[in-house]
Design an enzyme around this catalytic site. Structure first.
Site, PDB file in Angstrom:
ATOM      1  N   HIS A   1      -0.894   0.650 -10.180  1.00 33.38           N
ATOM      2  CA  HIS A   1      -1.586  -0.302  -9.306  1.00 33.38           C
ATOM      3  C   HIS A   1      -2.189  -1.453 -10.118  1.00 33.38           C
ATOM      4  O   HIS A   1      -3.412  -1.650 -10.126  1.00 33.38           O
ATOM      5  CB  HIS A   1      -2.683   0.405  -8.495  1.00 33.38           C
ATOM      6  CG  HIS A   1      -3.062  -0.377  -7.252  1.00 33.38           C
ATOM      7  ND1 HIS A   1      -3.504   0.204  -6.093  1.00 33.38           N
ATOM      8  CD2 HIS A   1      -3.047  -1.718  -6.992  1.00 33.38           C
ATOM      9  CE1 HIS A   1      -3.759  -0.728  -5.179  1.00 33.38           C
ATOM     10  NE2 HIS A   1      -3.482  -1.904  -5.712  1.00 33.38           N
TER      11      HIS A   1
ATOM     12  N   ARG B   1       0.852  -1.186   0.000  1.00 36.69           N
ATOM     13  CA  ARG B   1       0.000   0.000   0.000  1.00 36.69           C
ATOM     14  C   ARG B   1       0.890   1.238   0.000  1.00 36.69           C
ATOM     15  O   ARG B   1       1.913   1.278   0.666  1.00 36.69           O
ATOM     16  CB  ARG B   1      -0.901   0.022   1.235  1.00 36.69           C
ATOM     17  CG  ARG B   1      -2.154  -0.834   1.100  1.00 36.69           C
ATOM     18  CD  ARG B   1      -3.112  -0.257   0.043  1.00 36.69           C
ATOM     19  NE  ARG B   1      -4.329  -1.035  -0.123  1.00 36.69           N
ATOM     20  CZ  ARG B   1      -4.488  -1.962  -1.061  1.00 36.69           C
ATOM     21  NH1 ARG B   1      -3.508  -2.258  -1.902  1.00 36.69           N
ATOM     22  NH2 ARG B   1      -5.653  -2.606  -1.160  1.00 36.69           N
TER      23      ARG B   1
ATOM     24  N   GLU C   1      -4.112   7.691  -5.213  1.00 33.42           N
ATOM     25  CA  GLU C   1      -4.276   7.061  -6.530  1.00 33.42           C
ATOM     26  C   GLU C   1      -5.594   7.510  -7.138  1.00 33.42           C
ATOM     27  O   GLU C   1      -6.564   7.680  -6.418  1.00 33.42           O
ATOM     28  CB  GLU C   1      -4.269   5.532  -6.390  1.00 33.42           C
ATOM     29  CG  GLU C   1      -2.952   4.998  -5.862  1.00 33.42           C
ATOM     30  CD  GLU C   1      -2.967   3.473  -5.678  1.00 33.42           C
ATOM     31  OE1 GLU C   1      -3.923   2.825  -6.133  1.00 33.42           O
ATOM     32  OE2 GLU C   1      -2.027   2.959  -5.082  1.00 33.42           O
TER      33      GLU C   1
END
Lengths: 331, 331
Positions: free
Chosen positions: A272, A224, A253
């Protein structure tokens, strides 16, 4: 008896939920509508894993779903004190992302050892420039986060001949405790983070940590984003405290076009995607349907998140918990 | 008895040959001087593996070294009919390049499956664009060339969960014969060539071969460039007969700035570096010194090239040879 209501948080419909026809009423909502719909739902499927709508809507009035399922490995975006204190069962998508993420990390390790980004850059310049790569076999890695993702990364790198140390919250069998992270990182060629975001992991990779590394080391984060103090990493790269880094996750994000992270020398930025391979949405949906069948029968659910810890405890350390009063170290 | 003369073909001195002090007179020459020096040499160390000076100088007048050692896996650049017909022993650097090349191939497979080149391109544009990668585990590969490099590639990919078929000259145990290549390639996600350059492998990857592939397949060449009809590969990529290719070797090296290969969509070009990891020159030199010690003692040398076949036969098929009258298929 009426069919249970499964509320799906997402603007787009998940695939394959047609299988629940006759067994559940499937409703959809976006984040803005969640608070109104929540009291009428038996089950909440958090399909949009990028949303923090649950955290905002949950503390409101009215009954709450008895089961919340996150279609993701991490639950940091939806956990809130009120959900943690409630009787609601929270589950995650353990089992879907481990192998793809481990392959992604192995690919980064090999590609960086062989200097593939430079090869691609030289190709654009039509320049033949021979260089020497690094051998991956025999190099040293530290994998931080001893959950299923960290363990799969460890397994795959070990198969490539890498000497891997796996670091978890507490030492057990082949896993190092967090107290060993510093000395292990100081000798590592690769430091790989697969930690969930918890109070203990928030900002754990900071200037002090990067200062421990060898100048030849590289740092990879597939856990993370907020476990990394991004400004400290940028500073460490600029000072050449380490040779390179690859981030697949970020504090915010998606990363905005104006983010300075896009252009840091030695920093590879990806959106991601490490866990997302063709068919992953189908696999997530099938997993939910299978879990729904158990839930509807009153059977125990797998992948139950320990809402205090913020992740699913591994089988081999769930026994520890009763012996500990508090536990917020990375896993 | 005078010290044997070891003639080194290279403009730059190899490392660590000081170990031969007192046991050999080490002389150096460049390609232009080779013909004059060859008659006075007992041993020729072909350190500059990019040179074809041996092929040019060998047919000349005078005595010839009794042993030629190539500091490379392939010997195609130095083999000529006169050397093949002579009593001179030819050896290669088997043992040095296998693991680095296998790692390089595994890195390409993972990086291409995860679409790393696009990730790097999007980073330059500061664009966050999520995409789905491919899972490598369960994908199908064909490795062409069952020598030590092909076998090491097979081993490493197998460890990543890839279903690998290894194709050699003739079928034996777990190795498919060349007659299986077509059907295997037609079902493959990855076709990887590690063949030496011999009359049988020259141009074997041509339009007909690329026409067999799945549109999703990718082709990787770490063997020798001239095994590929480069114009046919370019044409096949442009027609999308296959999804991509990576070439580390080329018919003409170094690739000139004007080569059209630099800019073919879907083609990754690297400068013949797959086997070259930090310390490789030291390892090559140490290998030669160890072999020199055997040679000086009159002991049999390892890594002896079958000069008719053009490569070192594997232990498990040297027995076959006596049963065959001719043999020029890839290995």
């Amino acid at each position: 008896m009426p069919e249970p209501v499964v509320l799906v948080l997402d603007a787009d419909p998940p695939p394959r939920l047609g299988r629940l026809t006759g067994r559940a009423r499937v409703l959809r909502t976006d984040g803005a509508g969640l608070a109104d719909r929540l009291p009428g739902a038996d089950v909440l499927l958090v399909w949009d894993f990028t949303s923090d709508a649950v955290r905002r809507a949950w503390p409101g009035e009215g009954p709450r779903p008895r089961w919340v399922h996150a279609a993701s490995a991490g639950v940091d975006r939806l956990l809130c004190p009120e959900l943690a204190a409630s009787g609601t069962v929270l589950t995650n998508a353990r089992g879907i992302f481990e192998r793809p993420i481990a392959e992604y990390v192995a690919g980064l390790v090999l590609a960086l050892a062989k200097d593939l980004p430079t090869t691609l850059a030289l190709q654009r310049e039509r320049r033949w420039h021979h260089r020497e790569g690094q051998q991956v076999a025999g190099s040293r890695a530290v994998v931080v986060g001893a959950g299923p993702i960290g363990r799969e990364i460890t397994r795959l790198l070990h198969g490539l001949g890498v000497q891997v140390a796996l670091v978890g919250r507490t030492a057990r069998r082949t896993i190092h405790g967090i107290e060993d992270l510093g000395p292990l990182a100081a000798r590592a060629d690769w430091v790989i983070s697969a930690v969930p975001l918890t109070p203990a992991t928030y900002g754990m990779f900071d200037a002090r940590f990067f200062g421990l590394l060898q100048p030849s080391a590289r740092f990879i984060n597939v856990g993370r984003g907020a476990s990394v103090v991004e400004a400290d990493l940028v500073d460490a790269l600029n000072r050449r405290w380490l040779a390179g880094a690859a981030l697949d996750v970020f504090a915010d994000e998606p990363l905005g076009e104006q983010s300075p992270l896009w252009e840091v020398p030695g920093l590879l930025v990806s959106p991601h995607l490490s866990g997302d391979t063709v068919g992953w949405r189908d696999r997530l949906s099938e997993q939910f349907v299978a879990m729904y069948e158990l839930w509807a029968e009153g059977e125990p659910l797998p992948n139950v998140v320990d809402k205090e810890r913020g992740y699913v405890p591994s089988a081999d350390n769930s026994a520890e918990k009763s012996a500990e009063t508090e536990d917020t170290s990375p896993e």
